[in-house]
Design an enzyme around this catalytic site. Structure first.
Site, PDB file in Angstrom:
ATOM      1  CG  HIS A   1     -58.675  -2.277 -28.534  1.00 62.36           C
ATOM      2  ND1 HIS A   1     -59.361  -2.189 -27.726  1.00 62.36           N
ATOM      3  CD2 HIS A   1     -57.713  -0.868 -27.867  1.00 62.36           C
ATOM      4  CE1 HIS A   1     -59.358  -1.059 -26.851  1.00 62.36           C
ATOM      5  NE2 HIS A   1     -58.379  -0.673 -26.923  1.00 62.36           N
TER       6      HIS A   1
HETATM    7  C1  LIG Z   1     -54.986   6.325 -30.688  1.00 62.90           C
HETATM    8  C2  LIG Z   1     -54.851   4.866 -30.009  1.00 62.90           C
HETATM    9  C3  LIG Z   1     -55.457   4.726 -28.613  1.00 62.90           C
HETATM   10  C4  LIG Z   1     -55.270   3.713 -27.786  1.00 62.90           C
HETATM   11  N1  LIG Z   1     -55.731   3.257 -26.512  1.00 62.90           N
HETATM   12  C5  LIG Z   1     -55.208   2.415 -25.745  1.00 62.90           C
HETATM   13  C6  LIG Z   1     -55.540   2.519 -24.152  1.00 62.90           C
HETATM   14  O1  LIG Z   1     -55.956   3.577 -23.492  1.00 62.90           O
HETATM   15  N2  LIG Z   1     -55.216   1.451 -23.396  1.00 62.90           N
HETATM   16  C7  LIG Z   1     -54.430   0.352 -24.035  1.00 62.90           C
HETATM   17  O2  LIG Z   1     -54.144  -0.637 -23.427  1.00 62.90           O
HETATM   18  N3  LIG Z   1     -54.355   0.395 -25.398  1.00 62.90           N
HETATM   19  C8  LIG Z   1     -54.665   1.238 -26.233  1.00 62.90           C
HETATM   20  N4  LIG Z   1     -54.180   1.279 -27.575  1.00 62.90           N
HETATM   21  C9  LIG Z   1     -53.755   0.094 -28.086  1.00 62.90           C
HETATM   22  C10 LIG Z   1     -52.325   0.100 -27.676  1.00 62.90           C
HETATM   23  O3  LIG Z   1     -51.595   1.181 -27.721  1.00 62.90           O
HETATM   24  C11 LIG Z   1     -51.657  -1.041 -28.597  1.00 62.90           C
HETATM   25  O4  LIG Z   1     -52.440  -2.512 -28.558  1.00 62.90           O
HETATM   26  C12 LIG Z   1     -50.148  -1.339 -28.421  1.00 62.90           C
HETATM   27  O5  LIG Z   1     -49.415  -0.305 -28.507  1.00 62.90           O
HETATM   28  C13 LIG Z   1     -49.684  -2.350 -29.613  1.00 62.90           C
HETATM   29  O6  LIG Z   1     -48.279  -2.730 -29.194  1.00 62.90           O
HETATM   30  P1  LIG Z   1     -47.444  -3.155 -30.544  1.00 62.90           P
HETATM   31  O7  LIG Z   1     -46.053  -3.527 -29.962  1.00 62.90           O
HETATM   32  O8  LIG Z   1     -48.236  -4.324 -31.034  1.00 62.90           O
HETATM   33  O9  LIG Z   1     -47.612  -2.112 -31.600  1.00 62.90           O
HETATM   34  P2  LIG Z   1     -47.237  -0.401 -31.469  1.00 62.90           P
HETATM   35  O10 LIG Z   1     -47.404  -0.064 -30.082  1.00 62.90           O
HETATM   36  O11 LIG Z   1     -48.156   0.234 -32.367  1.00 62.90           O
HETATM   37  O12 LIG Z   1     -45.645  -0.379 -31.990  1.00 62.90           O
HETATM   38  C14 LIG Z   1     -45.161  -0.901 -32.941  1.00 62.90           C
HETATM   39  C15 LIG Z   1     -43.857   0.002 -33.629  1.00 62.90           C
HETATM   40  O13 LIG Z   1     -43.350  -0.448 -34.719  1.00 62.90           O
HETATM   41  C16 LIG Z   1     -42.855   0.677 -35.585  1.00 62.90           C
HETATM   42  N5  LIG Z   1     -42.696   0.343 -36.923  1.00 62.90           N
HETATM   43  C17 LIG Z   1     -43.825  -0.224 -37.557  1.00 62.90           C
HETATM   44  N6  LIG Z   1     -43.563  -0.717 -38.883  1.00 62.90           N
HETATM   45  C18 LIG Z   1     -42.174  -0.673 -38.874  1.00 62.90           C
HETATM   46  C19 LIG Z   1     -41.049  -0.793 -39.735  1.00 62.90           C
HETATM   47  N7  LIG Z   1     -41.288  -1.210 -41.026  1.00 62.90           N
HETATM   48  N8  LIG Z   1     -39.692  -0.674 -39.537  1.00 62.90           N
HETATM   49  C20 LIG Z   1     -39.454  -0.115 -38.069  1.00 62.90           C
HETATM   50  N9  LIG Z   1     -40.557   0.265 -37.088  1.00 62.90           N
HETATM   51  C21 LIG Z   1     -41.767  -0.018 -37.617  1.00 62.90           C
HETATM   52  C22 LIG Z   1     -43.913   1.423 -35.388  1.00 62.90           C
HETATM   53  O14 LIG Z   1     -43.442   2.926 -35.843  1.00 62.90           O
HETATM   54  C23 LIG Z   1     -44.130   1.595 -33.842  1.00 62.90           C
HETATM   55  O15 LIG Z   1     -43.540   2.411 -33.089  1.00 62.90           O
HETATM   56  C24 LIG Z   1     -54.503   2.460 -28.234  1.00 62.90           C
HETATM   57  C25 LIG Z   1     -53.971   2.653 -29.502  1.00 62.90           C
HETATM   58  C26 LIG Z   1     -53.950   3.602 -30.349  1.00 62.90           C
HETATM   59  C27 LIG Z   1     -53.517   3.849 -31.688  1.00 62.90           C
END
Ligand SMILES: Cc1cc2nc3c(=O)[nH]c(=O)nc-3n(C[C@H](O)[C@H](O)[C@H](O)COP(=O)(O)OP(=O)(O)OC[C@H]3O[C@@H](n4cnc5c(N)ncnc54)[C@H](O)[C@@H]3O)c2cc1C
Length: 559
Positions: free
Chosen positions: A470
């Site tokens: 998280h």
């Molecule tokens: C293994 C795991 C289990 C989890 N389980 C849960 C759960 O059961 N329930 C829940 O609510 N949350 C869970 N989470 C947390 C939740 O998935 C994250 O909090 C949420 O997805 C974060 O969203 P975000 O948009 O900030 O980042 P992300 O969803 O991580 O998306 C970021 C995206 O940006 C892309 N990116 C990064 N750098 C670059 C770049 N330089 N150029 C282009 N693209 C880039 C990445 O490849 C990725 O696709 C879990 C996370 C993980 C890793």
């Protein structure tokens, strides 16, 4: 090196939880051109689409950034694996699929730090807008017309039922909807799984707009540098991989960073936006001094107890019985391939169970972190402190976009966090030793008999804890007077034009929950800000009207 420039109204970096919501809302509006850059490949693999693929997905080097934390005293000198999704859907394509919003005090707390428009009453309409809830629902809290399908489990297990009843009899109420009036209680998780499929952000939000002419989705496009001109973000450079040709896309209106709480601050830092002295040390030319970039990293530290099970199979116990379960999956019947790894939740007080929750529990029917580690039937009960005080940082090691940053969450650094770790272990042991669970209880595997006093429990927590995934807070939202903040309450980067951050990085502190639901909400709200629309009207709540059902599906109640 070949360079091509394209011009869009909006360039979004990262197609994860936030990026997919933004692409959906900005492209659906129809007036603007949108470019969505994603570093990873498309999400076509069944491993990402079928819930049982979760272990393979999260350990994949193709679909996940396989980061590691820095060793620390809090983790007995261990680095901890910290995967993040790297494909369409981002971490929602590899995560545990549990849907969990947090409690009103989380968002009221964000607002109290000077963030206008982020009280629970303000954000509730955005939680509701994003979801299509199927199952128990009170329309005050839940939405039914959004893109993200949230269901209850359709697969129950006697060991889970016994655990829930045992905990209920210890004094924790059954709670059929922890995403409504109150979190406190125990029951089966809600999840984003529907008809056997993982409902990732990509499936829910991106697919419906994929064919739109005003949306250009570029996969295998890793942003390597933000293009800045006279204090304004004008575009992004990206490449498919090390040594590949560099391209750039320009943004007429805005660049929006949605690369997640590790990669967003790293991209800012390697573009020269961050703590000036530290950037200079790493050979990075400073473009804009902003000390909070990468600071304030928060996470939930997960401590697991493992208990051997007798008299019933668990997932470790019989492998996956792939053919039988696969057939059920194909026939659309409830099956083991279509469940989330953590089936049961509880929100409880680590001290007395029933007062304000300070821990969240996950019960899994097996040991997912080491499948194949034996056929021993076990259950795994993990917990984390909901509001940890410990925090750390993310810091680029150099200007090289392909070098992983240093990630230091400083788990269990704070004394109060250490106390909750110890009381939590004791409380979980009580929950695992109820008379209801006794028929299945074949003894404690972990921490085991040597962990008796506070010191040995804390030592176990340090030696065995893992991330709950998280990560958040590394581009904290708040007024510019606070030097640790990075964006204002409209998510615009302090001191620069044309640049917003919209992802888990902006959280002022981690909510008392898994984080994706809050990220969906943040992106829903940001989309209105970006489009210059009025916010949805705040929803001031009077005393709870939530109707409590008398029974939970799957659990036979004596009352
Ligand atoms: C293994 C795991 C289990 C989890 N389980 C849960 C759960 O059961 N329930 C829940 O609510 N949350 C869970 N989470 C947390 C939740 O998935 C994250 O909090 C949420 O997805 C974060 O969203 P975000 O948009 O900030 O980042 P992300 O969803 O991580 O998306 C970021 C995206 O940006 C892309 N990116 C990064 N750098 C670059 C770049 N330089 N150029 C282009 N693209 C880039 C990445 O490849 C990725 O696709 C879990 C996370 C993980 C890793």
């Amino acid at each position: 090196m070949k360079t091509e420039a394209d011009m869009f109204d909006y360039v979004i970096v990262g197609a994860g939880a936030a990026g997919c919501v933004l692409a959906h809302r900005l492209a659906s509006e129809g007036q603007h051109s949108v470019c969505l850059l994603e570093a990873g490949p498309p999400d076509k693999s069944l491993v990402l689409q079928v819930p049982a693929g979760v272990y393979k997905a999260s350990t994949s080097t193709k679909f996940a950034w396989q980061f590691k934390t820095e060793p620390s005293a809090g983790t007995a000198g261990r680095p901890i694996p910290m995967p993040q999704g790297r494909t369409l859907g981002g971490s929602t394509s590899i995560n545990g699929m549990n849907y969990n919003r947090g409690c009103p005090a989380d968002f009221d707390g964000w607002a109290q730090l000077g963030n206008r428009g982020w009280r629970y009453a303000d954000v509730l309409p955005y939680f509701r807008r994003s979801e299509r809830r199927i199952g128990t629902l009170d329309p005050v809290y839940r939405g039914t017309a959004g893109p993200l399908t949230i269901t209850d489990t359709d697969w129950w297990h006697p060991v889970c039922d016994a655990f829930i009843l045992g905990v209920r009899n210890l004094g924790l109420p059954l709670n059929a909807d922890y995403n409504a009036a109150s979190q406190l209680g125990v029951g089966y998780y809600q999840r984003y799984i529907n008809k056997g499929w993982r409902i990732s952000a990509s499936r829910a939000f991106l697919r419906p707009v994929m064919g739109r002419k005003n949306l250009d989705i570029r996969t295998r496009a890793q942003a390597t540098k933000l293009l800045l001109e006279h204090g304004r973000a004008i575009g992004v450079s990206y490449v498919a991989g090390p040594g590949e040709a560099a391209y750039s896309v320009l943004a007429r209106r805005e660049v929006i960073l949605a690369a997640g709480a590790i990669n967003t601050p790293k991209l800012m830092q390697i573009s020269g936006i961050g703590p000036a002295a530290l950037l200079k040390d790493r050979g990075i030319e400073v473009a804009h001094h902003l000390p909070g970039v990468g600071a304030n990293l928060q996470d939930h530290y997960m401590i697991h107890l493992v208990q051997r099970v007798k008299g019933s199979e668990t997932i470790n116990g019989h492998g996956l019985a792939l053919i039988r379960e696969g057939t059920k999956w194909l026939l659309g019947r409830p099956n083991l391939l279509a469940i989330s790894p953590s089936l049961v939740y509880a929100f409880a007080s680590s001290r007395d169970l029933g007062s304000a929750p300070d821990i969240q529990l996950d019960l899994a029917l097996g040991n997912y972190s080491s499948p194949g580690s034996g056929r021993l039937p076990v259950i795994k009960l993990g917990f984390y402190q909901l509001r940890p005080n410990s925090s750390g940082f993310v810091l680029a090691r150099s200007a090289d976009p392909f070098q992983a940053p240093a990630i230091q969450p400083n788990y269990l650094d704070d004394e109060a966090d250490q106390r909750v770790a110890v009381t939590g272990i004791r409380t979980l042991r009580r929950m695992l030793n109820t008379s209801e669970l006794q028929p299945y209880n074949d003894g404690e595997e972990l921490p085991g008999p040597s962990a008796t006093d506070d010191a040995s429990c804390l030592a176990f927590a340090r030696e065995a804890g893992l991330t709950a995934y998280h990560v958040s807070g590394t581009c904290r939202m708040g007024p510019s007077a606070d030097p640790q903040t990075v964006v204002d309450d409209e998510l615009r980067v302090h001191g620069l034009d044309g640049l917003r951050v919209v992802d888990a990085s902006i959280m002022p502190f981690v909510p008392s929950a898994n984080t994706s639901a809050a990220v969906f909400m943040i992106a829903e709200k940001a989309a209105d800000m970006i489009l210059g629309r009025q916010s949805l009207p705040a929803q001031e709540l009077r005393k709870s009207e939530v109707k409590r059902p008398v029974a939970l599906v799957g659990v036979e109640l004596a009352e």
